[in-house]
Design a protein around this motif. Structure first.
Motif, mmCIF file in Angstrom:
data_model
loop_
_atom_site.group_PDB
_atom_site.id
_atom_site.type_symbol
_atom_site.label_atom_id
_atom_site.label_comp_id
_atom_site.label_asym_id
_atom_site.label_seq_id
_atom_site.Cartn_x
_atom_site.Cartn_y
_atom_site.Cartn_z
ATOM 1 N N PHE A 155 0.877 -1.187 0.000
ATOM 2 C CA PHE A 155 0.000 0.000 0.000
ATOM 3 C C PHE A 155 0.900 1.219 0.000
ATOM 4 C CE2 PHE A 155 0.568 -1.728 4.255
ATOM 5 C CZ PHE A 155 1.287 -0.704 4.841
ATOM 6 N N PRO A 156 0.421 2.363 -0.480
ATOM 7 C CA PRO A 156 1.254 3.573 -0.455
ATOM 8 C C PRO A 156 1.629 3.897 0.985
ATOM 9 C CG PRO A 156 -0.667 3.901 -1.842
ATOM 10 C CD PRO A 156 -0.867 2.595 -1.143
ATOM 11 N N LEU A 157 2.875 4.332 1.184
ATOM 12 C CA LEU A 157 3.364 4.531 2.550
ATOM 13 C C LEU A 157 2.658 5.675 3.261
ATOM 14 C CD1 LEU A 157 7.156 3.875 1.974
ATOM 15 C CD2 LEU A 157 5.433 2.348 2.943
ATOM 16 N N SER A 158 1.982 6.530 2.500
ATOM 17 C CA SER A 158 1.262 7.622 3.157
ATOM 18 C C SER A 158 0.040 7.103 3.904
ATOM 19 C CB SER A 158 0.853 8.678 2.126
ATOM 20 O OG SER A 158 0.194 8.070 1.050
ATOM 21 N N PHE A 159 -0.258 5.813 3.745
ATOM 22 C CA PHE A 159 -1.323 5.219 4.554
ATOM 23 C C PHE A 159 -0.853 5.027 5.996
ATOM 24 C CE2 PHE A 159 -4.142 2.848 1.249
ATOM 25 C CZ PHE A 159 -4.154 3.977 0.458
ATOM 26 N N ARG A 182 4.718 9.710 11.338
ATOM 27 C CA ARG A 182 6.047 9.486 11.925
ATOM 28 C C ARG A 182 6.708 8.258 11.337
ATOM 29 N NH1 ARG A 182 5.701 10.429 17.765
ATOM 30 N NH2 ARG A 182 5.467 12.667 17.966
ATOM 31 N N VAL A 183 5.925 7.174 11.233
ATOM 32 C CA VAL A 183 6.479 5.927 10.711
ATOM 33 C C VAL A 183 6.952 6.131 9.280
ATOM 34 C CG1 VAL A 183 5.997 3.509 10.181
ATOM 35 C CG2 VAL A 183 4.950 4.581 12.189
ATOM 36 N N ALA A 184 6.099 6.779 8.486
ATOM 37 C CA ALA A 184 6.466 7.033 7.093
ATOM 38 C C ALA A 184 7.732 7.883 7.033
ATOM 39 C CB ALA A 184 5.321 7.723 6.364
ATOM 40 N N TRP A 226 12.294 4.665 -1.667
ATOM 41 C CA TRP A 226 12.883 5.259 -2.872
ATOM 42 C C TRP A 226 12.898 4.288 -4.039
ATOM 43 C CZ3 TRP A 226 13.714 10.315 -2.114
ATOM 44 C CH2 TRP A 226 13.817 10.753 -0.765
ATOM 45 N N LEU A 227 12.566 3.045 -3.758
ATOM 46 C CA LEU A 227 12.612 2.021 -4.795
ATOM 47 C C LEU A 227 11.357 1.995 -5.661
ATOM 48 C CD1 LEU A 227 13.942 -0.917 -2.597
ATOM 49 C CD2 LEU A 227 15.177 0.238 -4.406
ATOM 50 N N LEU A 228 10.202 2.250 -5.021
ATOM 51 C CA LEU A 228 8.944 2.036 -5.731
ATOM 52 C C LEU A 228 7.994 3.208 -5.525
ATOM 53 C CD1 LEU A 228 8.536 -0.762 -7.135
ATOM 54 C CD2 LEU A 228 6.668 -1.076 -5.521
ATOM 55 N N GLN A 229 7.877 3.568 -4.258
ATOM 56 C CA GLN A 229 6.971 4.665 -3.933
ATOM 57 C C GLN A 229 7.401 5.936 -4.663
ATOM 58 O OE1 GLN A 229 4.491 4.640 -1.008
ATOM 59 N NE2 GLN A 229 3.764 6.361 -2.218
ATOM 60 N N ALA A 230 8.693 6.219 -4.680
ATOM 61 C CA ALA A 230 9.163 7.468 -5.293
ATOM 62 C C ALA A 230 8.834 7.539 -6.789
ATOM 63 C CB ALA A 230 10.660 7.647 -5.042
ATOM 64 N N PRO A 231 9.259 6.538 -7.587
ATOM 65 C CA PRO A 231 8.920 6.649 -9.009
ATOM 66 C C PRO A 231 7.414 6.621 -9.268
ATOM 67 C CG PRO A 231 10.032 4.550 -8.543
ATOM 68 C CD PRO A 231 10.151 5.394 -7.329
#
Ligand SMILES: Nc1ncnc2c1ncn2[C@@H]1O[C@H](COP(=O)(O)OP(=O)(O)OP(=O)(O)O)[C@@H](O)[C@H]1O
Ligand SMILES: [Mg+2]
Lengths: 318, 273
Positions: free
Chosen positions: B200-204, B208-210, B221-226
């Motif tokens: 799931f997108p990390l903004s879920f 703080r955790v994100a 930076w591997l998947l979420q970023a692109p």
């Protein structure tokens, strides 16, 4: 070209003793080797299984750090200057491949050209030469994984030579090859050795390789050099002798004795004589021919196998 | 040695030759490519339905079209970035075949990176384009509105591949010490699934955790970023910052991989006679 002094490699091996306890033991695989090899020499590096041959080669090529001692190859120190050294040496480890498994053989050669940054015309020339000598033409479009062992070995040899190395290290290059492939490889190496610009270091258990290729033999056992010299020196040092075997039509009336000749065995009408150092067969043969009618006669050269077997056996007990 | 003097341009050609070999090598694995493609597409549908149910019309900074695009782009990136791909280094260390790598006049990290970029290039053609095409046919994807997003995404995907390469290289180089890389590989498999924004997108996650994940680990930076770059979750400036961050991580991971390689080589005991 190559110089080592007091070269040593220890391995720590841990073996299970009892249920839980593990015992760590230090084994010296190479135990103080001093070696000096000149440019253009062809050197056979022999020894029984586990003598430390491969370990020595790994240290000389810079992939294994010695525990102690000094090494210089092409004026470089192998481990710290491994990358530089890699340009100037070629290595074939008989049981390993440096080719690209999934790509056609030709692609591997082409990649090596880029990796070693060999100018294209120079590369093409040398490749053509190897293809010709090793009969690689039909194999070039074949993926490496589909090559037989012997075919691949010819590819490996070519791969190791395309950048014109000053030293070629070969660890059992003829292992598992059939007679014809072995001969092809030997013939190729003989020609290479004859040219005199490549230093060849060869380990093998096939003594025919050695007899064909190497003037100088270095024999190691338990990580130490036990002989360094020519095959003839080895024979004379370990007392191997030429033999004369005769089959007679009738028993000799009286025994033939000559200085430098010893009767080794007499079985029925077959007599075997040993020729002590440097004695020629001529006088003996003449005397025998005069004394009886000969059905058959053979002069048998000492087999390098026998000497080396004796040498290895001595190492095992000593 | 005439060929010594020629400097950087020739290095560059060596790199390109190795990239191209990597590309050709992976193009020979047809069955694996097709099987992988099929799996990526299948999971693409499942993730789409799950995330659509969760997001509804809008959640955590994504609208429904963005989240669907996010899913299909990230499905395409799995194989391209090489999240689960093996470099083969660990096996070569275990069997001793790594000597062949060490006996070449190029640093192993350089050669493996080139090969992996070649692999990624082939994967991009099939394993990226395939899922995105299926996604586009089955759903209403959100295509980038800023033209600059396209080239920026390409850069972002390449950098993600380099970061992933660094992570995998480190994982496998552990075999220099542990003799095999099974343990580190399990950890990597876990992190590359859970912490990269794949599930799931990390903004879920709680802010703080994100934040910890983004600052202290290479995973987002591997998947979420692109994926965020391509769905234009941030402003143009924000996207640039994201890519710059990736560049930083890529440099760091390569440096660490190179360092580990040097340490590993020094204690390497080449296995086998
Ligand atoms: N990685 C290793 N770990 C522990 N011991 C090793 C290792 N490699 C080699 N040895 C030991 O070092 C000794 C020399 O091994 P080496 O491979 O050099 O022998 P060799 O002369 O090449 O033998 P062969 O003719 O069988 O190839 C052997 O006793 C072997 O058990
Ligand atoms: Mg050996």
């Amino acid at each position: 070209m190559i110089e080592t002094a007091g070269l040593r490699k220890e391995f720590v091996v841990s073996a299970k003793v009892g249920k839980l306890r593990r015992e760590r033991r230090v084994v010296a695989a190479v135990d103080g080797i001093d070696l000096r090899v000149e440019r253009g020499e062809t050197l056979g590096y022999l020894g029984p299984n586990g003598a430390g041959k491969s370990t020595t080669l790994k240290m000389l090529t810079g992939v294994l750090t010695p525990t102690a001692g000094r090494i210089s190859v092409c004026g470089l120190t192998p481990v710290p200057q491994r990358t530089q050294l890699a340009r100037r040496i070629g290595v074939v480890f008989g049981q390993r491949s440096q080719l690209w498994w999934d790509l056609p053989l030709r692609d591997s050669f082409d990649l090596l050209r880029h990796i070693y940054r060999v100018p294209a015309p120079e590369h093409a020339g040398r490749l053509a030469e190897c293809v010709e000598l090793l009969d690689l033409g039909p194999l070039l479009p074949v993926p490496v994984r589909q090559l037989s062992l012997g075919q691949r070995m010819r590819g490996e040899l070519t791969a190791a030579l395309l950048h014109r190395p000053e030293v070629l290290f070969l660890d059992e290059p003829t292992i598992g090859l059939d007679v014809v492939s072995k001969q092809a490889v030997r013939e190729f190496l003989t020609q290479l050795g004859r040219r005199g610009d490549t230093t060849l270091i060869l380990t093998t258990h096939d003594l025919a390789d050695i007899e064909r290729l190497c003037r100088r033999l270095v024999i190691v056992d338990h990580g130490r050099v036990v002989h360094d010299g020519t095959a003839e020196e080895l024979h004379s040092r370990y007392g191997s002798r030429r033999r004369v075997v005769v089959d007679l039509d009738e028993p000799l009336a009286e025994p033939v004795t000559l200085p430098g000749v010893a009767l080794e065995s007499a079985e029925g009408l077959r007599l075997t004589y040993q020729l002590v150092d440097g004695t020629n067969a001529g006088a003996l043969v003449a005397r025998l021919a005069a004394a009886a009618s000969l059905r058959d006669l053979a002069v048998v050269e000492p087999a390098i196998e026998d000497v080396i077997a004796r040498l290895y056996a001595r190492g095992a007990t000593g | 040695m005439a060929n010594h003097s020629a400097g950087a341009p020739v290095r560059y050609r060596t790199f390109i030759a190795l990239v191209s070999a990597g590309f050709r090598r992976y193009s020979t694995y047809r069955q694996a490519t097709l099987a992988g493609l099929f799996t990526n597409v299948l999971f693409g549908f499942m993730r789409t339905y799950v995330l659509l149910a969760v997001v509804g019309r809008q959640a955590a900074g994504y609208d429904a079209r963005q989240i669907v695009t996010y899913v299909w782009v990230s499905q395409g990136l799995i194989a391209t970035v090489g999240l689960w791909g093996e470099l083969g280094l660990a096996d070569r260390i275990r069997t001793g075949d790594v000597v062949a790598d060490l006996l070449r006049p190029v640093p192993p990290v350089f050669a493996y990176l080139a090969a992996d970029l070649g692999r990624a290039g082939f994967a991009a053609l099939v394993r990226f384009v395939g899922p995105v095409l299926v996604g586009a046919l089955a759903f209403d994807l959100r295509w980038p509105q800023r033209p600059a997003t396209y080239p920026l995404f390409v850069v972002s995907a390449v950098l993600a591949t380099v970061i992933s390469f660094g992570c995998r290289y480190l994982t496998e180089a552990a075999a220099y010490w542990l003799l095999d890389a099974r343990g580190p590989r399990i950890v990597w498999a876990l992190c590359s699934n859970a912490l990269t924004g794949l599930v799931f997108p990390l903004s879920f996650l709680p802010g703080r955790v994100a934040a910890v994940l983004w600052t202290a680990t290479p995973f987002p930076w591997l998947l979420q970023a692109p994926a965020d770059v391509v769905v234009e979750r941030h402003s143009a400036g924000g996207a640039l910052v994201l890519v710059a961050g990736q560049a930083g991580w890529a440099g760091l991971m390569l440096a660490v991989a190179g360092y580990a390689q040097r340490l590993g080589t020094r204690r390497l005991v080449v296995q086998g006679g």
